[in-house]
Design a protein around this motif. Structure first.
Motif, PDB file in Angstrom:
ATOM      1  N   ASN A  59       0.853  -1.193   0.000  1.00 50.40           N
ATOM      2  CA  ASN A  59       0.000   0.000   0.000  1.00 50.40           C
ATOM      3  C   ASN A  59       0.881   1.233   0.000  1.00 50.40           C
ATOM      4  OD1 ASN A  59      -1.760   2.149   0.646  1.00 50.40           O
ATOM      5  ND2 ASN A  59      -3.184   0.746   1.655  1.00 50.40           N
ATOM      6  N   ALA A  60       1.001   1.867  -1.146  1.00 55.43           N
ATOM      7  CA  ALA A  60       1.919   2.998  -1.326  1.00 55.43           C
ATOM      8  C   ALA A  60       1.478   4.263  -0.597  1.00 55.43           C
ATOM      9  CB  ALA A  60       2.075   3.297  -2.817  1.00 55.43           C
ATOM     10  N   SER A  61       0.242   4.313  -0.124  1.00 54.60           N
ATOM     11  CA  SER A  61      -0.251   5.537   0.517  1.00 54.60           C
ATOM     12  C   SER A  61       0.513   5.865   1.799  1.00 54.60           C
ATOM     13  CB  SER A  61      -1.746   5.406   0.827  1.00 54.60           C
ATOM     14  OG  SER A  61      -1.970   4.431   1.833  1.00 54.60           O
ATOM     15  N   PHE A  62       1.208   4.874   2.371  1.00 54.45           N
ATOM     16  CA  PHE A  62       1.982   5.115   3.595  1.00 54.45           C
ATOM     17  C   PHE A  62       3.313   5.800   3.296  1.00 54.45           C
ATOM     18  CE2 PHE A  62      -1.070   2.006   4.885  1.00 54.45           C
ATOM     19  CZ  PHE A  62      -1.258   2.191   6.245  1.00 54.45           C
ATOM     20  N   GLY A  63       3.823   5.630   2.091  1.00 52.21           N
ATOM     21  CA  GLY A  63       5.021   6.339   1.656  1.00 52.21           C
ATOM     22  C   GLY A  63       6.310   5.987   2.369  1.00 52.21           C
ATOM     23  N   LYS A  64       6.399   4.819   2.992  1.00 52.89           N
ATOM     24  CA  LYS A  64       7.582   4.484   3.794  1.00 52.89           C
ATOM     25  C   LYS A  64       8.563   3.536   3.113  1.00 52.89           C
ATOM     26  CE  LYS A  64       5.523   5.342   8.329  1.00 52.89           C
ATOM     27  NZ  LYS A  64       5.275   4.819   9.686  1.00 52.89           N
ATOM     28  N   PHE A  65       8.092   2.740   2.172  1.00 51.91           N
ATOM     29  CA  PHE A  65       8.968   1.767   1.516  1.00 51.91           C
ATOM     30  C   PHE A  65       8.855   1.952  -0.001  1.00 51.91           C
ATOM     31  CE2 PHE A  65       8.491  -0.103   5.679  1.00 51.91           C
ATOM     32  CZ  PHE A  65       9.755  -0.618   5.940  1.00 51.91           C
ATOM     33  N   LYS A  66       9.430   3.042  -0.474  1.00 51.62           N
ATOM     34  CA  LYS A  66       9.233   3.438  -1.864  1.00 51.62           C
ATOM     35  C   LYS A  66       9.802   2.436  -2.864  1.00 51.62           C
ATOM     36  CE  LYS A  66       8.883   8.331  -0.721  1.00 51.62           C
ATOM     37  NZ  LYS A  66       9.428   9.702  -0.894  1.00 51.62           N
ATOM     38  N   ASN A  67      10.830   1.697  -2.492  1.00 46.11           N
ATOM     39  CA  ASN A  67      11.386   0.689  -3.402  1.00 46.11           C
ATOM     40  C   ASN A  67      10.446  -0.485  -3.600  1.00 46.11           C
ATOM     41  OD1 ASN A  67      13.736   2.134  -3.838  1.00 46.11           O
ATOM     42  ND2 ASN A  67      14.874   1.082  -2.221  1.00 46.11           N
ATOM     43  N   HIS A  68       9.514  -0.640  -2.665  1.00 45.95           N
ATOM     44  CA  HIS A  68       8.549  -1.738  -2.763  1.00 45.95           C
ATOM     45  C   HIS A  68       7.272  -1.325  -3.500  1.00 45.95           C
ATOM     46  CE1 HIS A  68      11.132  -3.099   0.523  1.00 45.95           C
ATOM     47  NE2 HIS A  68      10.647  -4.302   0.362  1.00 45.95           N
ATOM     48  N   TYR A  69       7.083  -0.024  -3.656  1.00 44.90           N
ATOM     49  CA  TYR A  69       5.858   0.476  -4.268  1.00 44.90           C
ATOM     50  C   TYR A  69       6.016   0.596  -5.787  1.00 44.90           C
ATOM     51  CZ  TYR A  69       5.050   2.059   0.572  1.00 44.90           C
ATOM     52  OH  TYR A  69       4.904   2.129   1.932  1.00 44.90           O
ATOM     53  N   GLY A  70       4.872   0.681  -6.464  1.00 48.03           N
ATOM     54  CA  GLY A  70       4.879   0.876  -7.909  1.00 48.03           C
ATOM     55  C   GLY A  70       5.317  -0.352  -8.686  1.00 48.03           C
ATOM     56  N   LYS A  71       5.289  -1.498  -8.037  1.00 51.72           N
ATOM     57  CA  LYS A  71       5.736  -2.730  -8.690  1.00 51.72           C
ATOM     58  C   LYS A  71       4.659  -3.805  -8.618  1.00 51.72           C
ATOM     59  CE  LYS A  71      10.534  -1.525  -7.762  1.00 51.72           C
ATOM     60  NZ  LYS A  71      11.823  -1.886  -7.133  1.00 51.72           N
ATOM     61  N   ASP A  72       3.412  -3.342  -8.632  1.00 51.06           N
ATOM     62  CA  ASP A  72       2.281  -4.269  -8.515  1.00 51.06           C
ATOM     63  C   ASP A  72       2.260  -5.291  -9.645  1.00 51.06           C
ATOM     64  OD1 ASP A  72       1.626  -2.812  -6.319  1.00 51.06           O
ATOM     65  OD2 ASP A  72      -0.103  -1.792  -7.206  1.00 51.06           O
ATOM     66  N   ASP A  73       2.662  -4.865 -10.833  1.00 50.70           N
ATOM     67  CA  ASP A  73       2.676  -5.797 -11.970  1.00 50.70           C
ATOM     68  C   ASP A  73       3.637  -6.963 -11.710  1.00 50.70           C
ATOM     69  OD1 ASP A  73       0.848  -4.285 -13.306  1.00 50.70           O
ATOM     70  OD2 ASP A  73       2.287  -3.292 -14.619  1.00 50.70           O
ATOM     71  N   HIS A  74       4.776  -6.657 -11.065  1.00 46.29           N
ATOM     72  CA  HIS A  74       5.722  -7.715 -10.728  1.00 46.29           C
ATOM     73  C   HIS A  74       5.109  -8.671  -9.713  1.00 46.29           C
ATOM     74  CE1 HIS A  74       9.311  -6.211 -12.811  1.00 46.29           C
ATOM     75  NE2 HIS A  74       8.895  -5.005 -12.491  1.00 46.29           N
ATOM     76  N   ILE A  75       4.448  -8.116  -8.704  1.00 46.51           N
ATOM     77  CA  ILE A  75       3.813  -8.957  -7.679  1.00 46.51           C
ATOM     78  C   ILE A  75       2.769  -9.871  -8.313  1.00 46.51           C
ATOM     79  CG2 ILE A  75       2.337  -8.930  -5.632  1.00 46.51           C
ATOM     80  CD1 ILE A  75       3.710  -6.314  -4.803  1.00 46.51           C
ATOM     81  N   LEU A  76       1.939  -9.308  -9.168  1.00 45.07           N
ATOM     82  CA  LEU A  76       0.889 -10.098  -9.823  1.00 45.07           C
ATOM     83  C   LEU A  76       1.480 -11.185 -10.712  1.00 45.07           C
ATOM     84  CD1 LEU A  76      -1.638  -7.259 -10.744  1.00 45.07           C
ATOM     85  CD2 LEU A  76      -1.956  -9.080  -9.051  1.00 45.07           C
ATOM     86  N   TYR A  77       2.541 -10.840 -11.429  1.00 46.28           N
ATOM     87  CA  TYR A  77       3.181 -11.836 -12.300  1.00 46.28           C
ATOM     88  C   TYR A  77       3.812 -12.955 -11.474  1.00 46.28           C
ATOM     89  CZ  TYR A  77       6.484 -14.094 -15.414  1.00 46.28           C
ATOM     90  OH  TYR A  77       7.188 -15.036 -16.119  1.00 46.28           O
ATOM     91  N   ILE A  78       4.554 -12.574 -10.439  1.00 49.47           N
ATOM     92  CA  ILE A  78       5.175 -13.584  -9.587  1.00 49.47           C
ATOM     93  C   ILE A  78       4.108 -14.487  -8.968  1.00 49.47           C
ATOM     94  CG2 ILE A  78       6.425 -13.940  -7.413  1.00 49.47           C
ATOM     95  CD1 ILE A  78       8.279 -13.221  -9.669  1.00 49.47           C
ATOM     96  N   ASN A  79       3.020 -13.888  -8.513  1.00 48.24           N
ATOM     97  CA  ASN A  79       1.955 -14.695  -7.907  1.00 48.24           C
ATOM     98  C   ASN A  79       1.323 -15.655  -8.904  1.00 48.24           C
ATOM     99  OD1 ASN A  79       2.300 -13.646  -5.366  1.00 48.24           O
ATOM    100  ND2 ASN A  79       0.602 -12.201  -5.487  1.00 48.24           N
ATOM    101  N   SER A  80       1.153 -15.197 -10.132  1.00 51.25           N
ATOM    102  CA  SER A  80       0.587 -16.088 -11.152  1.00 51.25           C
ATOM    103  C   SER A  80       1.516 -17.267 -11.412  1.00 51.25           C
ATOM    104  CB  SER A  80       0.327 -15.317 -12.452  1.00 51.25           C
ATOM    105  OG  SER A  80       1.543 -14.936 -13.088  1.00 51.25           O
TER     106      SER A  80
END
Length: 228
Positions: free
Chosen positions: A151-172
């Protein structure tokens, strides 16, 4: 042979493009280990093991709770190391294999994504983890968790944010590991809000879970046959 100014300009332009592309290429490091990695591994080595153990293997998301208390499961062992990546898990995997645990629950990969490790290598490492457990501890049952949303709204782990496509691909791709006779636990769906983010009420920083988040996890596991 004389080179025209046009050719020189073209070559300089080409060099500039290549330089720009190289500068934009994400760098990654398979040798990265968290600061307390060695200390934690030594601590794990000192703990007694049993063939009845339920090992929870992963990074800070796994490390963030007492699994034995959470699940009322005395044989549950926490083998999470904050900041760990798949290469780190492979490095310390033999100790787990040697213990011949009854079950291993694996959640790893979000830090790989944050550190720009290619998806193909993450997936390769998943298969190596599975194959090594299969070879070294044939009776161990393997459970592979899908990655949690962030959840990027917290703004604390910017290297983890904006990579939802990677998460979805890895999960698939994780779901395809079922073909290797691995039980897939789809945690991602359990923590997803209506906007496809990690539920804000279950996290303190958009990445890590608070006790209420672990209760959701425990309730889900207890509703299945995975702990039997």
């Amino acid at each position: 042979m004389k080179i025209s100014f046009k050719k020189i300009a073209f070559l300089l332009g080409l060099i500039a493009i290549v330089t720009q592309v190289n500068a934009q290429t994400a760098k990654w490091d398979s040798t990265y280990r968290p600061g307390k990695y060695v200390e934690q591994v030594s601590k794990f080595k000192a703990e007694q093991t049993s063939k009845k153990d339920y090992v929870f293997l992963g990074n800070s998301i796994t490390a963030g709770t007492d699994w034995a208390k959470l699940l009322n499961l005395p044989q549950a062992k926490n083998r999470g190391i904050s900041g760990d990546i798949t290469f780190g898990v492979l490095e310390r995997l033999q100790d787990i294999i040697d213990g011949k645990p009854k079950k291993v629950f694996i959640l790893i990969g979000i830090n790989d994504i944050s550190r720009n490790i290619p998806d193909s290598l993450i997936l390769r490492n998943y298969k190596l983890i599975i194959d090594r457990i299969r070879k070294g501890s044939k009776k161990t049952q393997i459970y592979f968790n899908t990655l949690l949303p962030v959840n990027a709204s917290f703004g604390k782990f910017k290297n983890h944010y904006g990579k939802d496509d990677h998460i979805l691909y890895i999960n698939s791709e994780i779901k395809k590991l079922a073909a290797k006779k691995v039980t897939i636990i789809d945690l991602y769906q359990e923590f997803l809000d209506k906007d496809n983010h990690l539920k804000a009420e279950l996290t303190k920083d958009g990445l890590h879970l608070i006790p209420e988040g672990y209760q959701v996890w425990a309730k889900f596991l207890n509703s299945t046959e995975y702990l039997h």
